[in-house]
Write an enzyme that holds these catalytic residues in place. Structure first.
Site, short mmCIF file in Angstrom:
data_model
loop_
_atom_site.label_atom_id
_atom_site.label_comp_id
_atom_site.label_asym_id
_atom_site.label_seq_id
_atom_site.Cartn_x
_atom_site.Cartn_y
_atom_site.Cartn_z
CG ASP A 38 34.28 48.81 53.99
OD1 ASP A 38 33.29 48.20 54.44
OD2 ASP A 38 35.21 49.22 54.71
CG ASN A 86 31.28 39.71 54.99
OD1 ASN A 86 31.45 39.97 53.80
ND2 ASN A 86 31.76 40.49 55.96
NE ARG A 212 39.27 46.58 58.31
CZ ARG A 212 38.64 47.59 58.89
NH1 ARG A 212 39.34 48.58 59.41
NH2 ARG A 212 37.32 47.63 58.94
#
Length: 264
Positions: A38, A86, A212
């Site tokens: 990320d 995505n 998360r």
């Protein structure tokens, strides 16, 4: 998986100050490390670059982590490359990602062959553009006989969709009389997931500081250890990996039981 001590020492030579490579217990390296890669876009934006430049930089980091995991004797490295959600990103960014996936796989085949890395995909790659899918299928074929580390790339992957798919497959087998409902257990469910045949991750690393899972390996990470770093993925390197593994080695993995201290 065994590691080559000479290659290991050479690859991790000259550790920066504050990195405790010498403190690593090489007999306690996770068999399966999983990365939620990320922060590519934010890395690029913070430098005044297009988000797509962050994805290109992220590939360089993935290459380093693949090599580092091979050197450490990791059995499986999985990486979250593209989620089912995505597709909601700007079309230009999605197009660039699909192009990058295809180009990267071709460019990295020599590395994967040299390091004897086997590649598998987690997710529904049939939904990808034909050019990308064709490259993936070519790469799978060329790496199929490799016997070293397994690189599991999660592409067009979503954990809820994966579990739903597994339940549907099991239900069809029950309806066809192939499975007795009473025989359904954890192992049977696991055997219908994309990760069938792979060990569950022992260590999950998430970069960019987000706390998360983002619909990733919900079944498989039931007892995984988590390591979160504020570092954006393009800046995550072999030394960041060492820090993550050291943190893992400092955990008391009880799996719902008691620690040795508590038992005493």
């Amino acid at each position: 998986m065994q590691y080559d001590e000479h290659k290991l020492v050479e690859y991790f030579a000259d550790a920066p100050a504050g990195v405790g490579f010498s403190d690593l217990d090489l007999n306690n390296i996770p068999h399966h490390i999983s990365c939620i890669m990320d922060g590519n876009g934010r890395w690029a934006t913070s430098r005044g670059l297009a988000r797509t430049e962050g994805h290109k930089a992220g590939i360089v980091s993935l290459r380093e982590i693949i090599t580092a995991c091979v050197r450490l004797g990791v059995d499986v490295l999985s990486a979250y490359a593209f989620s089912t959600e995505n597709w909601n990103r700007p079309q230009h960014e999605v197009n660039v990602l699909m192009h990058l996936f295809a180009k990267t796989f071709i460019d990295e085949l020599p590395l994967l062959k040299r390091e004897n890395v086997r590649v598998v995909f987690l997710g529904d790659i049939s939904a990808l553009p034909k050019k990308t899918r064709d490259v993936f299928e070519r790469g799978l074929a060329e790496c199929a006989d490799h016997t070293g580390m397994t690189l599991a790339l999660a592409v067009n992957y979503g954990a809820r969709a994966e579990i739903t798919r597994a339940v549907r497959q099991i239900a069809l087998d029950v309806a066809a009389g192939k499975i007795d409902p009473a025989a359904i257990d954890d192992d049977m469910v696991a055997s219908h997931l994309y990760t069938a045949g792979l060990p569950d991750p022992e260590l999950v690393i998430r970069t960019s500081g987000e706390l998360r899972l983002s619909n990733y390996l919900l079944w498989q990470v039931a007892y995984s250890e988590f390591y979160v770093t504020d570092t954006y993925w393009p800046d995550f390197d072999r030394w960041g990996l060492v820090d993550a593994i050291l943190a893992y080695q400092g955990r008391d993995r009880r799996f719902g039981g008691l620690s040795m201290t508590e038992e005493a």
